[in-house]
Design a protein around this motif. Structure first.
Motif, PDB file in Angstrom:
ATOM      1  N   TRP A 145       0.855  -1.184   0.000  1.00 52.63           N
ATOM      2  CA  TRP A 145       0.000   0.000   0.000  1.00 52.63           C
ATOM      3  C   TRP A 145       0.885   1.225   0.000  1.00 52.63           C
ATOM      4  O   TRP A 145       2.039   1.172   0.431  1.00 52.63           O
ATOM      5  CB  TRP A 145      -1.004   0.031   1.174  1.00 52.63           C
TER       6      TRP A 145
ATOM      7  N   GLY B 267       0.422   5.712   0.530  1.00 57.05           N
ATOM      8  CA  GLY B 267      -0.515   6.781   0.850  1.00 57.05           C
ATOM      9  C   GLY B 267       0.119   8.141   0.655  1.00 57.05           C
ATOM     10  O   GLY B 267       1.336   8.310   0.795  1.00 57.05           O
TER      11      GLY B 267
ATOM     12  N   SER C  68       2.175  15.309   6.808  1.00 53.07           N
ATOM     13  CA  SER C  68       2.331  14.770   8.156  1.00 53.07           C
ATOM     14  C   SER C  68       1.452  13.535   8.265  1.00 53.07           C
ATOM     15  O   SER C  68       0.450  13.426   7.541  1.00 53.07           O
ATOM     16  CB  SER C  68       1.885  15.821   9.169  1.00 53.07           C
ATOM     17  N   MET C  69       1.793  12.642   9.170  1.00 51.53           N
ATOM     18  CA  MET C  69       0.889  11.506   9.366  1.00 51.53           C
ATOM     19  C   MET C  69      -0.395  11.964  10.049  1.00 51.53           C
ATOM     20  O   MET C  69      -1.465  11.399   9.794  1.00 51.53           O
ATOM     21  CB  MET C  69       1.568  10.435  10.218  1.00 51.53           C
TER      22      MET C  69
ATOM     23  N   ILE D 138      -5.002   6.616   0.598  1.00 53.10           N
ATOM     24  CA  ILE D 138      -4.203   5.387   0.600  1.00 53.10           C
ATOM     25  C   ILE D 138      -4.699   4.462  -0.500  1.00 53.10           C
ATOM     26  O   ILE D 138      -5.904   4.253  -0.648  1.00 53.10           O
ATOM     27  CB  ILE D 138      -4.336   4.695   1.970  1.00 53.10           C
TER      28      ILE D 138
ATOM     29  N   ARG E  41      -0.221   8.505  15.988  1.00 49.31           N
ATOM     30  CA  ARG E  41       0.496   7.674  15.017  1.00 49.31           C
ATOM     31  C   ARG E  41       0.187   6.195  15.233  1.00 49.31           C
ATOM     32  O   ARG E  41       1.047   5.399  15.594  1.00 49.31           O
ATOM     33  CB  ARG E  41       1.989   7.991  15.057  1.00 49.31           C
TER      34      ARG E  41
ATOM     35  N   GLN F 131      -2.974   3.218  13.432  1.00 55.21           N
ATOM     36  CA  GLN F 131      -3.662   3.025  12.147  1.00 55.21           C
ATOM     37  C   GLN F 131      -4.743   4.091  11.908  1.00 55.21           C
ATOM     38  O   GLN F 131      -5.684   4.214  12.693  1.00 55.21           O
ATOM     39  CB  GLN F 131      -4.315   1.643  12.085  1.00 55.21           C
TER      40      GLN F 131
ATOM     41  N   ILE G  16      -4.674  -1.768   7.607  1.00 58.41           N
ATOM     42  CA  ILE G  16      -3.384  -1.554   6.950  1.00 58.41           C
ATOM     43  C   ILE G  16      -2.286  -1.649   7.999  1.00 58.41           C
ATOM     44  O   ILE G  16      -2.469  -1.261   9.154  1.00 58.41           O
ATOM     45  CB  ILE G  16      -3.308  -0.215   6.179  1.00 58.41           C
TER      46      ILE G  16
ATOM     47  N   HIS H  20       3.905   1.430   7.915  1.00 59.36           N
ATOM     48  CA  HIS H  20       4.776   1.621   6.755  1.00 59.36           C
ATOM     49  C   HIS H  20       6.198   1.145   6.988  1.00 59.36           C
ATOM     50  O   HIS H  20       6.680   1.083   8.109  1.00 59.36           O
ATOM     51  CB  HIS H  20       4.820   3.110   6.366  1.00 59.36           C
TER      52      HIS H  20
ATOM     53  N   TYR I  41       8.754   6.319   4.857  1.00 59.42           N
ATOM     54  CA  TYR I  41       7.989   7.528   4.554  1.00 59.42           C
ATOM     55  C   TYR I  41       8.972   8.631   4.189  1.00 59.42           C
ATOM     56  O   TYR I  41      10.165   8.542   4.515  1.00 59.42           O
ATOM     57  CB  TYR I  41       7.069   7.960   5.712  1.00 59.42           C
TER      58      TYR I  41
ATOM     59  N   TYR J 281       9.168  13.086   2.506  1.00 61.01           N
ATOM     60  CA  TYR J 281       8.513  14.365   2.201  1.00 61.01           C
ATOM     61  C   TYR J 281       9.102  14.951   0.925  1.00 61.01           C
ATOM     62  O   TYR J 281      10.245  14.670   0.586  1.00 61.01           O
ATOM     63  CB  TYR J 281       8.777  15.381   3.327  1.00 61.01           C
TER      64      TYR J 281
HETATM   65  C1  HEM Z   1      -1.180   1.111  10.581  1.00 59.75           C
HETATM   66  C2  HEM Z   1      -0.897   2.277  10.039  1.00 59.75           C
HETATM   67  C3  HEM Z   1       0.155   3.182  10.573  1.00 59.75           C
HETATM   68  C4  HEM Z   1       0.894   3.149  11.723  1.00 59.75           C
HETATM   69  C5  HEM Z   1       0.810   2.143  12.846  1.00 59.75           C
HETATM   70  C6  HEM Z   1       1.814   4.266  11.713  1.00 59.75           C
HETATM   71  C7  HEM Z   1       2.728   4.573  12.691  1.00 59.75           C
HETATM   72  C8  HEM Z   1       3.652   5.578  12.646  1.00 59.75           C
HETATM   73  C9  HEM Z   1       4.630   5.855  13.657  1.00 59.75           C
HETATM   74  C10 HEM Z   1       4.790   5.083  14.964  1.00 59.75           C
HETATM   75  C11 HEM Z   1       5.353   6.907  13.240  1.00 59.75           C
HETATM   76  C12 HEM Z   1       6.524   7.563  13.960  1.00 59.75           C
HETATM   77  C13 HEM Z   1       7.771   6.972  13.388  1.00 59.75           C
HETATM   78  C14 HEM Z   1       9.011   7.476  13.984  1.00 59.75           C
HETATM   79  O1  HEM Z   1       8.972   8.376  14.832  1.00 59.75           O
HETATM   80  O2  HEM Z   1      10.072   6.973  13.563  1.00 59.75           O
HETATM   81  C15 HEM Z   1       4.848   7.309  11.946  1.00 59.75           C
HETATM   82  C16 HEM Z   1       5.329   8.352  11.206  1.00 59.75           C
HETATM   83  C17 HEM Z   1       4.804   8.757   9.997  1.00 59.75           C
HETATM   84  N1  HEM Z   1       3.755   8.188   9.311  1.00 59.75           N
HETATM   85 FE1  HEM Z   1       2.670   6.615   9.931  1.00 59.75          FE
HETATM   86  N2  HEM Z   1       1.635   4.970  10.551  1.00 59.75           N
HETATM   87  C18 HEM Z   1       0.620   4.349   9.846  1.00 59.75           C
HETATM   88  C19 HEM Z   1       0.094   4.762   8.626  1.00 59.75           C
HETATM   89  C20 HEM Z   1       0.487   5.877   7.941  1.00 59.75           C
HETATM   90  C21 HEM Z   1      -0.118   6.356   6.721  1.00 59.75           C
HETATM   91  C22 HEM Z   1      -1.311   5.711   6.030  1.00 59.75           C
HETATM   92  C23 HEM Z   1       0.585   7.458   6.322  1.00 59.75           C
HETATM   93  C24 HEM Z   1       0.411   8.344   5.119  1.00 59.75           C
HETATM   94  C25 HEM Z   1      -0.319   8.105   4.109  1.00 59.75           C
HETATM   95  C26 HEM Z   1       1.620   7.687   7.304  1.00 59.75           C
HETATM   96  C27 HEM Z   1       2.564   8.697   7.232  1.00 59.75           C
HETATM   97  C28 HEM Z   1       3.543   8.915   8.165  1.00 59.75           C
HETATM   98  C29 HEM Z   1       4.497   9.992   8.104  1.00 59.75           C
HETATM   99  C30 HEM Z   1       4.615  11.037   6.988  1.00 59.75           C
HETATM  100  C31 HEM Z   1       5.283   9.895   9.253  1.00 59.75           C
HETATM  101  C32 HEM Z   1       6.426  10.816   9.676  1.00 59.75           C
HETATM  102  C33 HEM Z   1       5.988  11.666  10.870  1.00 59.75           C
HETATM  103  C34 HEM Z   1       4.986  12.691  10.433  1.00 59.75           C
HETATM  104  O3  HEM Z   1       5.304  13.456   9.500  1.00 59.75           O
HETATM  105  O4  HEM Z   1       3.892  12.732  10.984  1.00 59.75           O
HETATM  106  N3  HEM Z   1       1.520   6.719   8.273  1.00 59.75           N
HETATM  107  N4  HEM Z   1       3.812   6.483  11.611  1.00 59.75           N
END
Ligand code: HEM
Length: 214
Positions: free
Chosen positions: A78, A80, A86-87, A94, A112, A114, A185, A188, A191, A193
């Motif tokens: 997948w 997105g 930002s998340m 997605i 952060r 799902q 889902i 990831h 990710y 920018y």
């Molecule tokens: C089950 C789904 C998801 C989980 C459990 C999850 C979890 C997380 C976690 C724990 C982080 C922090 C990572 C770190 O600090 O190293 C993060 C960051 C991030 N995630 Fe996810 N994520 C999910 C889905 C998504 C989706 C669908 C997107 C975008 C389409 C996304 C975009 C991002 C981005 C851009 C970041 C970087 C921090 C920020 O800019 O907010 N995530 N994610």
């Protein structure tokens, strides 16, 4: 001083001043749908990229619909697009391939974990430019609510149809196991920018193209 003015004048003549050098995108005209898109190629593993394309109306009203296209190699479980880079606290569109069916799901989250289904933005999959084949899956969709959305509290973010916007993507190698927009889902693997130039993505015949491709 004279030298500086001379250089600035030359650069302006070459057209490199007003646009700046910030955007990471190129302009493509998609022969299949007829849209002019600006395109970012997001590397998700070494040597492979997902194409994220955006088309906007020209001229664009303050709150504009846009068309986006995602072209992903089969290895992408997948992926997105985060419209506010930002998340959290922005629409996440997605996509994945469920067998031969391309799926788009709009989600949002404030933490952060799902992201859950979000109805503050709506997507309409366009028939043309949406498919799964032996090497790629691809979606072309109109979004209402991706270019203007609340972030936190009463703050609204409006993307700029005539300039560069910071966007983000996420990628997972794990394919959701259903064609339901509410499918689970997994987190990831990557990710990142980028700065997406919308000013080169204008389509004077935007509404007609949406109709033709629906
Ligand atoms: C089950 C789904 C998801 C989980 C459990 C999850 C979890 C997380 C976690 C724990 C982080 C922090 C990572 C770190 O600090 O190293 C993060 C960051 C991030 N995630 Fe996810 N994520 C999910 C889905 C998504 C989706 C669908 C997107 C975008 C389409 C996304 C975009 C991002 C981005 C851009 C970041 C970087 C921090 C920020 O800019 O907010 N995530 N994610």
């Amino acid at each position: 001083m004279r030298w500086n003015i001379g250089l600035a004048y030359l650069a302006a003549l070459l057209g490199c001043v007003s646009e700046g050098f910030a955007a990471d995108t190129i302009t493509v005209r998609d022969g299949e749908t007829g849209f002019t898109f600006s395109e970012y190629q997001a590397a998700f593993v070494i040597g492979q990229a997902i194409k994220f394309r955006v088309a906007v109306p020209s001229p664009a009203p303050d709150k504009f619909d846009l068309v986006f296209q995602i072209i992903a190699p089969t290895a992408v479980g997948w992926t997105g697009l985060a419209w506010g880079a930002s998340m959290v606290n922005n629409p996440l569109t997605i996509g994945w391939a469920s067998g031969s069916t391309p799926v788009i799901s709009v989600r949002r989250t404030s933490v952060r974990t799902q992201p859950q289904i979000y109805d503050g933005a709506t997507v309409q999959l366009l028939k043309t430019g949406t498919r799964v084949n032996g090497t790629h899956w691809q979606v072309t969709a109109k979004c209402s609510g991706c270019s203007s959305f609340s972030t936190t509290g009463s703050t609204t973010k409006n993307l700029n149809a005539n300039g560069s916007n910071r966007l983000a993507f996420a990628y997972s190698k794990t394919r959701p196991n259903s064609a339901s927009t509410a499918a689970m889902i997994s987190v990831h693997d990557v990710y990142n920018y980028w700065d997406h130039d919308f000013s080169t993505a204008g389509n004077p015949d935007f509404d007609q193209l949406v109709k033709n491709n629906s």
